[in-house]
Design an enzyme around this catalytic site. Structure first.
Site, PDB file in Angstrom:
ATOM      1  N   TYR A  87      44.205 -64.129  -3.602  1.00 53.74           N
ATOM      2  CA  TYR A  87      43.544 -63.759  -2.353  1.00 53.74           C
ATOM      3  C   TYR A  87      44.572 -63.622  -1.227  1.00 53.74           C
ATOM      4  CZ  TYR A  87      40.527 -64.034   1.744  1.00 53.74           C
ATOM      5  OH  TYR A  87      39.911 -63.780   2.955  1.00 53.74           O
ATOM      6  N   GLU A  94      32.177 -65.476   4.991  1.00 54.29           N
ATOM      7  CA  GLU A  94      32.718 -66.467   5.943  1.00 54.29           C
ATOM      8  C   GLU A  94      31.603 -67.387   6.428  1.00 54.29           C
ATOM      9  OE1 GLU A  94      35.784 -67.112   6.404  1.00 54.29           O
ATOM     10  OE2 GLU A  94      36.795 -65.289   5.754  1.00 54.29           O
ATOM     11  N   TRP A 108      37.012 -72.653   1.092  1.00 52.39           N
ATOM     12  CA  TRP A 108      37.075 -71.212   0.852  1.00 52.39           C
ATOM     13  C   TRP A 108      37.236 -70.935  -0.648  1.00 52.39           C
ATOM     14  CZ3 TRP A 108      35.271 -67.006   2.439  1.00 52.39           C
ATOM     15  CH2 TRP A 108      35.803 -65.772   2.076  1.00 52.39           C
TER      16      TRP A 108
END
Length: 184
Positions: free
Chosen positions: A20, A42, A50
């Site tokens: 990522y 988000e 995350w």
């Protein structure tokens, strides 16, 4: 053996994080459905790691019709029930209902949600020397959150707005010695 490249301080040894960071984070993302996807993810991340969201992203894409704004905007109570029963995503009623409501709002934004969000780009933001120099919010993210809320978006406070800004390239928070920043 080639030494591991220098990366931002939030990157762990988890392959999902490395991929990522190296391939997506901070790179410009445009297009209403793509920005809607990032905004939704988000918001789902709020209060979670995350990495949890990254590992469930393909499940989220399947569950939320590829984050097609018109498709998600058409979701009803049956879809909410389906999503709440889906173990492949984060099953939080408030976040699910916010994602659907946000799709309905996004569908009505004049010029589109991508254009709205990109008005808050800050290409001249300071270059962080270390991860400790990366803020959680900025005046820009506070303004973006306020504008999104003015349109009716939910789960979009200044911290979530700043994470979105970082993720889609409105700011470049790769630290000074990170190989991604150095590669341009």
């Amino acid at each position: 053996m080639t030494p591991e490249p220098v990366r931002c301080g939030w990157v762990t040894s988890a392959p999902d994080y490395i991929r990522y960071h190296d391939e997506e984070w901070g790179r410009p993302v445009r297009g209403d459905d793509l920005v809607f996807e990032r905004l939704t993810l988000e918001a789902f991340q709020s209060g979670l790691s995350w990495l949890t969201i990254l590992r469930k992203r393909e499940n989220f894409r399947a569950a939320f019709a590829g984050f097609s704004i018109p498709a998600v905007a058409a979701f009803g109570e049956g879809d909410v029930a389906r999503l709440l029963a889906d173990p492949g995503i984060v099953r939080n009623r408030m976040k699910i209902e916010a994602a659907i409501a946000n799709a309905r709002v996004a569908a009505e934004v004049p010029g589109g949600v991508s254009e709205l969000v990109w008005r808050y780009a800050d290409p001249g933001s300071p270059v962080p020397k270390t991860f400790a120099d990366v803020p959680a919010t900025t005046s820009g993210s506070t303004a973006l959150a306020k504008e999104l809320k003015r349109h009716g978006f939910r789960f979009v406070g200044p911290t979530t707005a700043y994470a979105l800004m970082q993720a889609i390239g409105l700011v470049n928070d790769h630290v000074a010695d990170c190989w991604v920043r150095a590669s341009g």
